[in-house]
Structure formats: C-alpha cells, structure tokens
Design an enzyme around this catalytic site. Structure first.
Site, PDB file in Angstrom:
ATOM      1  N   LYS A 148     -12.003  -5.828  20.605  1.00  0.00           N
ATOM      2  CA  LYS A 148     -10.651  -5.807  20.036  1.00  0.00           C
ATOM      3  C   LYS A 148      -9.676  -6.453  20.997  1.00  0.00           C
ATOM      4  O   LYS A 148      -9.815  -6.321  22.219  1.00  0.00           O
ATOM      5  CB  LYS A 148     -10.207  -4.355  19.804  1.00  0.00           C
ATOM      6  CG  LYS A 148      -9.162  -4.215  18.739  1.00  0.00           C
ATOM      7  CD  LYS A 148      -9.816  -4.249  17.374  1.00  0.00           C
ATOM      8  CE  LYS A 148      -8.851  -4.152  16.241  1.00  0.00           C
ATOM      9  NZ  LYS A 148      -9.552  -4.111  14.944  1.00  0.00           N
ATOM     10  N   GLY A 194      -1.969   5.841  -1.125  1.00  0.00           N
ATOM     11  CA  GLY A 194      -1.692   4.441  -0.792  1.00  0.00           C
ATOM     12  C   GLY A 194      -2.256   3.454  -1.801  1.00  0.00           C
ATOM     13  O   GLY A 194      -3.473   3.389  -2.000  1.00  0.00           O
ATOM     14  N   GLY A 208      -2.132   0.032  -1.699  1.00  0.00           N
ATOM     15  CA  GLY A 208      -2.015  -1.288  -1.088  1.00  0.00           C
ATOM     16  C   GLY A 208      -3.127  -2.175  -1.613  1.00  0.00           C
ATOM     17  O   GLY A 208      -3.587  -2.033  -2.750  1.00  0.00           O
ATOM     18  N   VAL A 231      -6.326  -2.296  -0.861  1.00  0.00           N
ATOM     19  CA  VAL A 231      -7.570  -1.602  -1.206  1.00  0.00           C
ATOM     20  C   VAL A 231      -7.324  -0.555  -2.296  1.00  0.00           C
ATOM     21  O   VAL A 231      -8.028  -0.501  -3.305  1.00  0.00           O
ATOM     22  CB  VAL A 231      -8.193  -0.944   0.051  1.00  0.00           C
ATOM     23  CG1 VAL A 231      -9.480  -0.230  -0.315  1.00  0.00           C
ATOM     24  CG2 VAL A 231      -8.461  -1.987   1.129  1.00  0.00           C
TER      25      VAL A 231
HETATM   26  P1  NAD Z   1      -2.021  -2.002   2.855  1.00  0.00           P
HETATM   27  O1  NAD Z   1      -1.055  -2.080   3.968  1.00  0.00           O
HETATM   28  O2  NAD Z   1      -2.142  -3.121   1.881  1.00  0.00           O
HETATM   29  O3  NAD Z   1      -1.743  -0.666   1.996  1.00  0.00           O
HETATM   30  C1  NAD Z   1      -1.399   0.563   2.537  1.00  0.00           C
HETATM   31  C2  NAD Z   1      -0.548   1.275   1.493  1.00  0.00           C
HETATM   32  O4  NAD Z   1      -0.301   2.617   1.917  1.00  0.00           O
HETATM   33  C3  NAD Z   1       0.823   0.627   1.301  1.00  0.00           C
HETATM   34  O5  NAD Z   1       1.040   0.400  -0.073  1.00  0.00           O
HETATM   35  C4  NAD Z   1       1.774   1.655   1.861  1.00  0.00           C
HETATM   36  O6  NAD Z   1       3.042   1.662   1.214  1.00  0.00           O
HETATM   37  C5  NAD Z   1       1.030   2.944   1.625  1.00  0.00           C
HETATM   38  N1  NAD Z   1       1.446   4.071   2.449  1.00  0.00           N
HETATM   39  C6  NAD Z   1       2.008   4.048   3.684  1.00  0.00           C
HETATM   40  N2  NAD Z   1       2.276   5.308   4.088  1.00  0.00           N
HETATM   41  C7  NAD Z   1       1.863   6.136   3.090  1.00  0.00           C
HETATM   42  C8  NAD Z   1       1.886   7.545   2.931  1.00  0.00           C
HETATM   43  N3  NAD Z   1       2.364   8.365   3.851  1.00  0.00           N
HETATM   44  N4  NAD Z   1       1.359   8.056   1.796  1.00  0.00           N
HETATM   45  C9  NAD Z   1       0.874   7.245   0.838  1.00  0.00           C
HETATM   46  N5  NAD Z   1       0.846   5.908   0.943  1.00  0.00           N
HETATM   47  C10 NAD Z   1       1.333   5.351   2.065  1.00  0.00           C
HETATM   48  O7  NAD Z   1      -3.427  -1.684   3.531  1.00  0.00           O
HETATM   49  P2  NAD Z   1      -4.875  -1.930   2.935  1.00  0.00           P
HETATM   50  O8  NAD Z   1      -5.330  -3.277   3.322  1.00  0.00           O
HETATM   51  O9  NAD Z   1      -4.918  -1.517   1.507  1.00  0.00           O
HETATM   52  O10 NAD Z   1      -5.726  -0.901   3.802  1.00  0.00           O
HETATM   53  C11 NAD Z   1      -5.633   0.488   3.574  1.00  0.00           C
HETATM   54  C12 NAD Z   1      -6.324   1.234   4.713  1.00  0.00           C
HETATM   55  O11 NAD Z   1      -7.677   0.809   4.793  1.00  0.00           O
HETATM   56  C13 NAD Z   1      -5.725   0.973   6.109  1.00  0.00           C
HETATM   57  O12 NAD Z   1      -5.875   2.140   6.873  1.00  0.00           O
HETATM   58  C14 NAD Z   1      -6.617  -0.103   6.680  1.00  0.00           C
HETATM   59  O13 NAD Z   1      -6.653  -0.054   8.092  1.00  0.00           O
HETATM   60  C15 NAD Z   1      -7.958   0.298   6.091  1.00  0.00           C
HETATM   61  N6  NAD Z   1      -8.888  -0.819   5.995  1.00  0.00           N
HETATM   62  C16 NAD Z   1      -8.540  -1.926   5.275  1.00  0.00           C
HETATM   63  C17 NAD Z   1      -9.410  -2.989   5.182  1.00  0.00           C
HETATM   64  C18 NAD Z   1      -9.080  -4.223   4.378  1.00  0.00           C
HETATM   65  O14 NAD Z   1      -9.961  -5.090   4.227  1.00  0.00           O
HETATM   66  N7  NAD Z   1      -7.871  -4.345   3.824  1.00  0.00           N
HETATM   67  C19 NAD Z   1     -10.672  -2.932   5.843  1.00  0.00           C
HETATM   68  C20 NAD Z   1     -11.018  -1.774   6.559  1.00  0.00           C
HETATM   69  C21 NAD Z   1     -10.106  -0.724   6.616  1.00  0.00           C
END
Ligand code: NAD
Length: 380
Positions: free
Chosen positions: A80, A180, A182, A184
């Site tokens: 990292k 959340g 987002g 995913v």
């Molecule tokens: P993202 O930033 O697109 O979505 C996160 C969502 O969570 C946002 O819509 C945000 O408004 C919401 N959020 C923030 N605080 C919150 C709360 N207190 N309660 C409810 N919702 C809340 O992120 P993502 O890419 O969808 O990833 C989601 C999680 O999965 C993260 O922890 C990320 O590290 C993990 N992850 C993502 C990937 C990937 O490929 N995108 C891969 C491995 C792990």
C-alpha cells in the site's frame, strides 16, 4: 529531491518513508509480503492529523491486501502507498512523478492503483514514470473501475451466506438492510430487487436515497437506524469499523455480508458476532472481486474470466463456514488462518525448491517468479 528512509517494522518486508520537502510530499510505501507474488495495493492520498496515523494506515492496509490475495487464491502479495495530502497543494503531478520513479526502481515487487483520494488522472500520470500501475484503461486492459466485479462478488458471497444460514438458494422475499448506496451498494440494490428481495436502505446522500426509493421501491431509514432493522442480511457497504461493541448488540439479522473494508473494529467484534450466532462473511473474502478484477485485467483477462474467478468467492466462503462450524471458530479467524497457511506453503515450497540440486529444479520457477514475469510483461 526525493529522500527515502527505511522504517523497520516487524512482519513487513519493507516500509519506506518518502519525503520531498520542496514539494510538500510525505508518505509511506509499505510492502507487507511477497511470498505469493508481487505486492499489489492502491495508492491513497488523504489528509492525516499526524504522520504516525499515515504509517498505521499503510501497515494495516498492506497487510489486508496480503490476506485478501491469499484468501481468494491470487498469486500476489500485499502492499500500500499512503501519501499525506496535507501540504501537497497544487504540486500533485510532481508528487506522482516522484512516487512513480520510486515504484519503478522497485522493479515490479510492488504494483499500485487507484485508492481513496486518488483518481484515474493521477494514475495516468504515475504511469508515465512506471509501468507498475494497474487499473488504468489501455489497449488490452479496458476495464477500469472494478466496482461492478466487487458487487458481483458480494452478491455471490451473500448467496453462500443464505445457503449456509437459511438453507436458501434464492433471494425471493428476503429482507436485506443495506448501509450505503454507492457504486457497490447501488448495484446490489438493483440485482437483489430484481430477484425479489425487499431492501431497507440507509444513505445520507438524500438525492441518491430518493432515487433508490423511486426506482427500486426501497424503504429508507436514517443512517443510525440501520443497525436496528429486522432483516435476513445486514450488508455494510459504506464505512469501516462499523461492527463493534456498540452496534453488534443492536443487530437483528442472522447474516452480515457486505462490501466495506475493515468492517470489524477489533477482533473482539468478530468473536462477538460468532457468540451471537450471526454469520459473518469475512470482508476481505467477500469484497475481493475488485482485486480479482484489477489483477486479472492487468494480466490480460476478459470480463467473463474475471466474473468466473469472482464467482468462486461463493465456494471459498462455504469452505470458511464449514471449518468455522466444525471447529467452532469465528469465520474471520478461519479466513485469516486459511490465508496464512497459503503464505507458509508458498515459502516452504520455495525453500524446498532451493534445496533441490540445480538440474532437477523446475525450469519454470516458482509461482512468485512466474507472476513477476507476467506482471512486468503486461505493461511492456
Ligand atoms: P462509494 O463511496 O461509492 O459509496 C459509499 C456510500 O456510502 C456513499 O453513497 C455514501 O454516501 C454512503 N455512506 C457514507 N456514510 C454512510 C453512513 N453512515 N451510512 C450509510 N451510508 C453511508 O463506495 P463503494 O465503491 O460503493 O464502496 C463501498 C465500500 O466497499 C467501501 O468501504 C469500500 O472501501 C469497499 N470496497 C469497494 C470496492 C470497489 O470496487 N468499489 C472494492 C473493495 C471494497
């Protein structure tokens, strides 16, 4: 000029502090383990209250990458980069130039990519200075954002959970509480509603929450209410550390399965879930689809192969749950041990190989050497 200083940390292959005072650059490149192959792990660039917190992040996250790769059978290790954004200002490109040269000098031992606080533009810039960058679309490597693969892996992981815990093969009429919506979470909402589940969602971005309600008929709850929702699955898809001694007693779901990284605030949280008989899908196993996508794309695979490999998260989790049941151990611990066994085996195999007389050694070398060649030539 870039100044580098090795920081000795037990259990890590190398941790380097990088500093160029003139451009306000400070950061760490941590390589946790390369027993299985070159270390992979994104480059984050965030503000930190102090340097030690940045180091801690680099250590925790690089170790997590080692476990994630090993658990899902990838021949890669964990690394990292953490850049402290506090003093960088408008000198971003210079920072990536310095970092690119440093990573290039590592000769393929470490491959990086996008992470929190960095973007595709940063990576394109980094790529001008080193070939060891993954996830940047280029001819033959078109995929880019791995979120869809992550979400598919989470979906397959949920399937393993409902089979194990509820004896179910489909999602019809199941209640899924999602934290959340987002990249995913949004995909999961779409897929699960299509398959007949009822979604209860907490999403602080009001606009997105309303869109999900209108498009998919999800029920909305306030972010702090999501832990109290009665559901079949609780899916954390937002923050890390949300499973802790305050939230776990509130959970009313027999399954926790979601995408977020570092869901357990401490190991104790993993024990607590087990004691409460809540089935927990270890985060780095269920969310490994993103990593699988990035490294397989880097190796030249297409999306069909990526999804096939990602779908095996289902079997991996069933293996974890089987051992968890037979040995009465929390799934997080079973997954850790499974990953550690693979790393130990890779090292033992290498030792055995070294002890063989020269002319009986396998001509193709170890898994690690093979992967190194692949990783390097991918960018040639
Ligand atoms: P993202 O930033 O697109 O979505 C996160 C969502 O969570 C946002 O819509 C945000 O408004 C919401 N959020 C923030 N605080 C919150 C709360 N207190 N309660 C409810 N919702 C809340 O992120 P993502 O890419 O969808 O990833 C989601 C999680 O999965 C993260 O922890 C990320 O590290 C993990 N992850 C993502 C990937 C990937 O490929 N995108 C891969 C491995 C792990």
């Amino acid at each position: 000029m870039l100044r580098t200083k090795e920081v000795k940390i037990k259990g890590y292959e190398s941790v380097t502090f990088l500093e160029d005072k003139k451009i306000g650059m400070r950061g760490y490149v941590a390589i946790h383990d390369t027993s299985l192959g070159p270390a992979v792990g994104g480059c984050r660039m965030l503000k930190y209250d102090n340097q030690n917190l940045a180091l801690k992040d680099a250590l925790r996250l690089s170790r997590g990458m080692t476990y994630k790769s090993a658990a899902v059978g990838l021949n890669y290790g964990g690394g990292k980069t953490v850049i402290i954004a506090n003093d960088v200002g408008s000198r971003r490109e210079m920072v990536f130039e310095r970092l690119g040269s440093f990573i290039n000098d590592l000769g393929g031992t470490y491959i990086t990519g996008v992470d929190a606080g960095t973007n595709l533009y940063d990576m394109k810039f980094l790529k001008r200075h080193t070939e060891y960058v993954a996830g940047v679309p280029s001819p033959g490597h078109e995929i880019g954002d791995p979120s869809m693969a992550t979400a598919y892996g989470v979906y397959m992981g949920m399937k393993a959970c409902i089979k194990e815990k509820l004896g179910r093969r489909d999602f019809q009429d199941l209640r899924v509480a999602i934290q959340g919506a987002g990249k995913v979470g949004g995909y999961l909402i779409e897929r699960l509603t299509k398959e007949g589940s009822k979604i209860i969602l907490a999403e602080p971005r009001e606009e997105i929450a309303q869109q999900m309600a209108q498009e998919f008929g999800v029920d909305l709850v306030k972010p702090n209410q999501i832990y109290n929702v009665e559901a079949d699955i609780f899916a954390p898809c937002a923050l890390g550390g949300m499973l802790n001694s305050r939230t776990i007693p509130r959970l009313k779901s027999p399954i926790v399965a979601g995408a977020a990284n570092n869901q357990l605030l401490t190991d104790k949280a993993g024990e607590l879930l087990h004691t409460r008989n809540i089935l927990y899908a270890p985060d780095y196993v269920i969310n490994a689809g993103g990593l699988i996508c990035v490294v397989l794309d880097m190796e030249g695979s297409n999306m069909a192969n990526i999804l096939l490999k990602t779908s095996r998260i289902y079997d991996t989790l069933l293996d974890v749950f089987r051992t968890s049941k037979s040995e009465d151990l929390p799934p997080y611990l079973v997954a850790d041990r499974m990953a550690e066994r693979k790393i130990i085996k890779a090292n033992t195999d290498k030792e055995m190989e070294k002890k063989k007389p020269e002319d009986t050694r396998t001509s193709y070398g170890t898994d690690q050497e093979q992967t190194k060649t692949t990783a390097a030539s991918m960018h040639a």
